[in-house]
Design a protein around this motif. Structure first.
Motif, PDB file in Angstrom:
ATOM      1  N   UNK A 127       0.841  -1.206   0.000  1.00 47.91           N
ATOM      2  CA  UNK A 127       0.000   0.000   0.000  1.00 47.91           C
ATOM      3  C   UNK A 127       0.878   1.260   0.000  1.00 47.91           C
ATOM      4  N   UNK A 128       1.739   1.404  -1.003  1.00 49.52           N
ATOM      5  CA  UNK A 128       2.592   2.569  -1.151  1.00 49.52           C
ATOM      6  C   UNK A 128       2.941   2.711  -2.630  1.00 49.52           C
ATOM      7  N   UNK A 129       3.600   3.846  -2.970  1.00 49.86           N
ATOM      8  CA  UNK A 129       3.966   4.090  -4.370  1.00 49.86           C
ATOM      9  C   UNK A 129       5.403   4.604  -4.428  1.00 49.86           C
ATOM     10  N   UNK A 130       6.093   4.267  -5.536  1.00 52.04           N
ATOM     11  CA  UNK A 130       7.455   4.745  -5.731  1.00 52.04           C
ATOM     12  C   UNK A 130       7.691   5.006  -7.212  1.00 52.04           C
ATOM     13  N   UNK A 131       8.604   5.929  -7.495  1.00 56.26           N
ATOM     14  CA  UNK A 131       8.859   6.301  -8.883  1.00 56.26           C
ATOM     15  C   UNK A 131      10.292   6.816  -8.993  1.00 56.26           C
ATOM     16  N   UNK A 132      10.944   6.438 -10.086  1.00 56.81           N
ATOM     17  CA  UNK A 132      12.309   6.901 -10.363  1.00 56.81           C
ATOM     18  C   UNK A 132      12.297   7.615 -11.709  1.00 56.81           C
ATOM     19  N   UNK A 133      12.805   8.851 -11.717  1.00 54.22           N
ATOM     20  CA  UNK A 133      12.953   9.608 -12.955  1.00 54.22           C
ATOM     21  C   UNK A 133      14.422  10.001 -13.104  1.00 54.22           C
ATOM     22  N   UNK A 134      14.957   9.829 -14.297  1.00 56.21           N
ATOM     23  CA  UNK A 134      16.374  10.150 -14.513  1.00 56.21           C
ATOM     24  C   UNK A 134      16.607  10.540 -15.961  1.00 56.21           C
ATOM     25  N   UNK A 135      17.564  11.424 -16.149  1.00 53.33           N
ATOM     26  CA  UNK A 135      17.953  11.855 -17.495  1.00 53.33           C
ATOM     27  C   UNK A 135      19.481  11.902 -17.521  1.00 53.33           C
ATOM     28  N   UNK A 136      20.040  11.317 -18.551  1.00 55.11           N
ATOM     29  CA  UNK A 136      21.488  11.206 -18.644  1.00 55.11           C
ATOM     30  C   UNK A 136      22.148  12.590 -18.619  1.00 55.11           C
ATOM     31  N   UNK A 137      23.190  12.733 -17.751  1.00 54.35           N
ATOM     32  CA  UNK A 137      23.936  13.972 -17.551  1.00 54.35           C
ATOM     33  C   UNK A 137      23.085  15.098 -16.937  1.00 54.35           C
ATOM     34  N   UNK A 138      21.852  14.771 -16.479  1.00 55.41           N
ATOM     35  CA  UNK A 138      21.011  15.796 -15.859  1.00 55.41           C
ATOM     36  C   UNK A 138      20.677  15.486 -14.407  1.00 55.41           C
ATOM     37  N   UNK A 139      20.670  14.200 -14.017  1.00 52.29           N
ATOM     38  CA  UNK A 139      20.389  13.859 -12.632  1.00 52.29           C
ATOM     39  C   UNK A 139      19.279  12.837 -12.487  1.00 52.29           C
ATOM     40  N   UNK A 140      19.006  12.456 -11.236  1.00 57.85           N
ATOM     41  CA  UNK A 140      18.039  11.407 -10.912  1.00 57.85           C
ATOM     42  C   UNK A 140      17.179  11.876  -9.752  1.00 57.85           C
ATOM     43  N   UNK A 141      15.896  11.504  -9.779  1.00 56.87           N
ATOM     44  CA  UNK A 141      14.950  11.802  -8.700  1.00 56.87           C
ATOM     45  C   UNK A 141      14.218  10.517  -8.321  1.00 56.87           C
ATOM     46  N   UNK A 142      14.170  10.224  -7.020  1.00 60.71           N
ATOM     47  CA  UNK A 142      13.419   9.066  -6.494  1.00 60.71           C
ATOM     48  C   UNK A 142      12.325   9.611  -5.595  1.00 60.71           C
ATOM     49  N   UNK A 143      11.066   9.181  -5.847  1.00 65.81           N
ATOM     50  CA  UNK A 143       9.907   9.660  -5.096  1.00 65.81           C
ATOM     51  C   UNK A 143       9.232   8.485  -4.406  1.00 65.81           C
ATOM     52  N   UNK A 144       8.964   8.638  -3.103  1.00 64.92           N
ATOM     53  CA  UNK A 144       8.213   7.652  -2.325  1.00 64.92           C
ATOM     54  C   UNK A 144       6.960   8.314  -1.785  1.00 64.92           C
ATOM     55  N   UNK A 145       5.811   7.609  -1.876  1.00 61.53           N
ATOM     56  CA  UNK A 145       4.558   8.067  -1.273  1.00 61.53           C
ATOM     57  C   UNK A 145       4.100   6.988  -0.300  1.00 61.53           C
ATOM     58  N   UNK A 146       4.200   7.293   1.010  1.00 61.51           N
ATOM     59  CA  UNK A 146       3.913   6.321   2.063  1.00 61.51           C
ATOM     60  C   UNK A 146       2.687   6.763   2.850  1.00 61.51           C
ATOM     61  N   UNK A 147       1.893   5.815   3.368  1.00 65.41           N
ATOM     62  CA  UNK A 147       0.801   6.191   4.260  1.00 65.41           C
ATOM     63  C   UNK A 147       1.347   6.870   5.507  1.00 65.41           C
ATOM     64  N   UNK A 148       0.577   7.846   6.032  1.00 68.57           N
ATOM     65  CA  UNK A 148       1.044   8.582   7.206  1.00 68.57           C
ATOM     66  C   UNK A 148       1.214   7.651   8.397  1.00 68.57           C
ATOM     67  N   UNK A 149       0.289   6.688   8.561  1.00 69.25           N
ATOM     68  CA  UNK A 149       0.407   5.704   9.632  1.00 69.25           C
ATOM     69  C   UNK A 149       0.669   4.358   8.997  1.00 69.25           C
ATOM     70  N   UNK A 150       1.862   3.832   9.057  1.00 69.62           N
ATOM     71  CA  UNK A 150       2.197   2.594   8.340  1.00 69.62           C
ATOM     72  C   UNK A 150       1.375   1.419   8.834  1.00 69.62           C
ATOM     73  N   UNK A 151       0.925   0.596   7.862  1.00 70.87           N
ATOM     74  CA  UNK A 151       0.219  -0.649   8.176  1.00 70.87           C
ATOM     75  C   UNK A 151       1.235  -1.775   8.166  1.00 70.87           C
ATOM     76  N   UNK A 152       1.732  -2.128   9.347  1.00 71.30           N
ATOM     77  CA  UNK A 152       2.846  -3.048   9.445  1.00 71.30           C
ATOM     78  C   UNK A 152       2.384  -4.455   9.142  1.00 71.30           C
ATOM     79  N   UNK A 153       3.151  -5.103   8.325  1.00 68.07           N
ATOM     80  CA  UNK A 153       2.772  -6.443   7.922  1.00 68.07           C
ATOM     81  C   UNK A 153       3.254  -7.512   8.874  1.00 68.07           C
ATOM     82  N   UNK A 154       4.052  -7.184   9.890  1.00 68.83           N
ATOM     83  CA  UNK A 154       4.516  -8.173  10.851  1.00 68.83           C
ATOM     84  C   UNK A 154       4.151  -7.730  12.237  1.00 68.83           C
ATOM     85  N   UNK A 155       4.228  -8.654  13.176  1.00 71.36           N
ATOM     86  CA  UNK A 155       3.890  -8.311  14.552  1.00 71.36           C
ATOM     87  C   UNK A 155       5.120  -8.327  15.408  1.00 71.36           C
TER      88      UNK A 155
END
Length: 611
Positions: free
Chosen positions: A583-611
């Motif tokens: 239940x989250x989103x991620x994206x990588x944008x990059x252009x050669x000789x221009x740079x890279x951007x990594x974006x994460x979109x996480x829920x404000x209150x994480x829903x932990x899958x383990x106990x």
């Protein structure tokens, strides 16, 4: 109580009342069904008959139109014939010709000549079958008039009357076609004019006409069986309708653009006049006329004449059907409902006692109820057999699910620990290389960085015991890490940090691999300064984390295989999948000789899958 006759548990006190209710429902249903069929049939017949009546009235309107036009043509043709004969009166011609000659000189014999014309007009009017006779000079001045209740003034002129204008023209059209409407002294006449010729010179006109009166439209109605209304100059001149319907018709004619157009051929329209529906036909009263006849046939009266008998027949059929339905309902309730109610009581007994071994027995055979009883008994036997097996299977399944849940918990925790353990060796190895390179040349800086490295060790050990940490703890960790990396790169590495979140929790080592990748793949290969930007924002229920650099970037091929460029980003995505259950989103944008951007979109209150 136990029923000895049926051999099963039943509520004997409720049985008569329930039976009565079921019988009542059957009788009521059949009665309503019959009423619905009768009413539906009546409305269907009414619609079919109304369509047929409307079609018949259309033909009646056309027939009435033909009759009305024929009556007018016959009357106008008769007037034209008599007028032509009358216009040949020699005395009349001579008097008119002399009057016009002497009028210019003002001769004293003008009054005598006018009286002569009036006397001849009186004689002609007495023998003509006309309601009106007018004699004018060739200038339109009225010399004599018969048939009107009020004598017009001596200088009265009718040169503006279309039929007289036509008779005075050098090329007149057909006299019947040129007939026009003339209103005088609250009366309306249909006027036809004939020229008076003296040696082929028009010296005057002789006009005759008939009055359009209530008596006329009543006579036409007697011949056509249609209501007739004559409308001229925005008012009703003669009508067979009542006063309120006349007012409604006038209002309709003013509002309805179809009937107001004079240049159209006869037009049909359906209208409602004071609660009565009519089919109307409007026809012009001549091409140059300012009046119109409206022929109306009442749809409601025609329907009443036809549907009156049908309605009585349908009511009689409905009453007979209700009686038959009541008798049929009683018969059905006697043959079906009584055995059926016994079977219902038998099922109620099983419901209350839970004894699935009971069997249904009844004294009166009934095929439908027997089929139901056998099917129900087969069902109860199957339920009895499966009851014990269900309890056993349920206990085994509960034990199995408990064991599986424990195994899933252990497996998830082991996988998370394995992923976290991959981070520490790689990161610590790079950090130790950085510090070792500074010990000989810059011992003070090496000592400061050693303290930073100890902080990193301590935070790593603490984070390994927790699945989530505060955002501030993660940022402190990143700050210590970047201090060590700045010692390696010097002024080539710049960091900008924008955090617009006061408090949040994220999985441990979320920012670290993103910053490490920016240093390793963006700043290290680049010649010159590289700026790493860390941006953390709160957007509604999402925590947005963005790490970007203006380093060497990636080609399209490298971007397509970004998860295969080491363990850092892939390791992070796997851990986030465990924490947030995808239940989250991620994206990588990059252009050669221009740079890279990594974006994460996480829920404000994480829903932990383990106990």
């Amino acid at each position: 109580m136990h029923c000895h006759r049926c051999g099963y548990q039943c509520s004997g006190g409720d049985d008569p009342m329930r039976l009565l209710k079921l019988r009542t429902k059957i009788i009521l249903f059949t009665t309503l069904l019959v009423i619905g069929v009768v009413v539906g049939s009546f409305f269907l017949i009414d619609r079919v008959v109304r369509d047929q009546v409307r079609s018949r009235l259309v033909h009646d309107l056309e027939r009435s139109q033909h009759t009305l036009e024929q009556i007018q043509k016959d009357r106008l043709r008769e007037l034209v014939a008599y007028s032509i004969i009358a216009s040949e009166n020699s005395t009349l011609k001579a008097a008119i010709e002399t009057f016009q000659t002497e009028r210019a000189t003002g001769s004293p014999i003008l009054q005598q000549l006018r009286r002569t014309v009036e006397n001849e007009a009186y004689k002609l009017f007495s023998i003509l079958s006309a309601d009106l006779l007018i004699i004018t000079s060739n200038t339109g001045q009225v010399l004599a008039i018969q048939g009107v209740p009020v004598t017009p003034p001596a200088d009265f002129n009718l040169l503006n009357q279309p039929s007289i204008v036509n008779s005075l023209s050098s090329k007149p059209i057909d006299f019947e076609q040129a007939a026009s409407i003339w209103r005088f002294s609250e009366k309306v006449y249909r006027l036809v004019s004939i020229p008076i010729l003296l040696q082929d010179i028009v010296v005057g006109t002789l006009s005759t006409g008939f009055e359009i009166s209530p008596g006329l439209v009543q006579a036409i109605k007697a011949n056509t069986d249609s209501d007739i209304v004559f409308v001229a100059d925005g008012g009703i001149i003669a009508s067979t309708l009542n006063a309120s319907q006349n007012e409604a018709l006038l209002s309709y004619l003013r509002d309805n653009s179809v009937l107001k157009k004079r240049d159209l051929s006869p037009s049909q329209s359906e209208m409602a006049l004071k609660g009565e529906t009519f089919l109307a036909l409007k026809i012009n009263s001549g091409e140059v006329s300012s009046g119109n006849f409206v022929i109306l046939n009442s749809i409601d009266r025609a329907m009443l004449g036809i549907m009156g008998g049908i309605k009585k027949t349908m009511i009689l059929i409905g009453l007979l059907s209700i009686i038959l339905a009541t008798i049929l309902g009683l018969g059905l309730s006697q043959s079906i409902t009584q055995p059926l109610m016994r079977f219902v009581n038998f099922m109620d007994g099983i419901t209350r006692t839970g004894d699935l071994k009971q069997r249904f027995r009844h004294s009166t055979p009934n095929y439908e109820v027997d089929v139901l009883a056998r099917s129900f008994e087969s069902l109860t036997r199957s339920l009895e057999e499966s009851r014990s097996q269900t309890a056993k299977y349920h206990e085994e399944l509960r034990q199995k699910e408990s064991n599986e849940e424990k195994l899933r918990t252990l497996a998830t925790r082991s996988r998370l620990d394995a992923l976290i353990s991959q981070i520490n060796p790689h990161f610590l190895f790079n950090a130790l290389n950085t510090v070792s390179g500074l010990i000989d040349e810059h011992p003070a800086e090496a000592q400061r960085l050693t303290l930073k490295l100890s902080n990193i060790f301590r935070q790593t050990l603490q984070a390994s015991q927790r699945e989530v940490i505060s955002l501030q703890e993660e940022l402190n960790f990143i700050q210590d890490y970047l201090e060590i990396e700045k010692a390696r790169f010097g002024d080539r590495l710049q960091v900008e940090q924008h955090v617009a979140v006061q408090w949040a929790e994220i999985p441990c080592f979320t920012l670290q691999p993103l910053v490490e990748n920016a240093v390793k793949h963006g700043a290290a290969p680049k010649i010159g300064t590289t700026t790493i930007r860390i941006d953390v924002r709160q957007l509604d229920s999402l925590l947005t984390i963005q790490v970007s650099d203006d380093g060497v970037g990636m080609s399209k091929r490298e971007l397509e295989n970004v998860l295969e460029r080491g363990y850092g980003l892939k390791n992070l995505i796997d851990r986030l999948n465990i924490h947030y259950q995808s239940n989250f989103a991620w994206k990588v944008e990059s252009e050669f000789q221009r740079g890279t951007t990594v974006l994460l979109e996480l829920p404000s209150q994480p829903s932990i899958g383990t106990s």
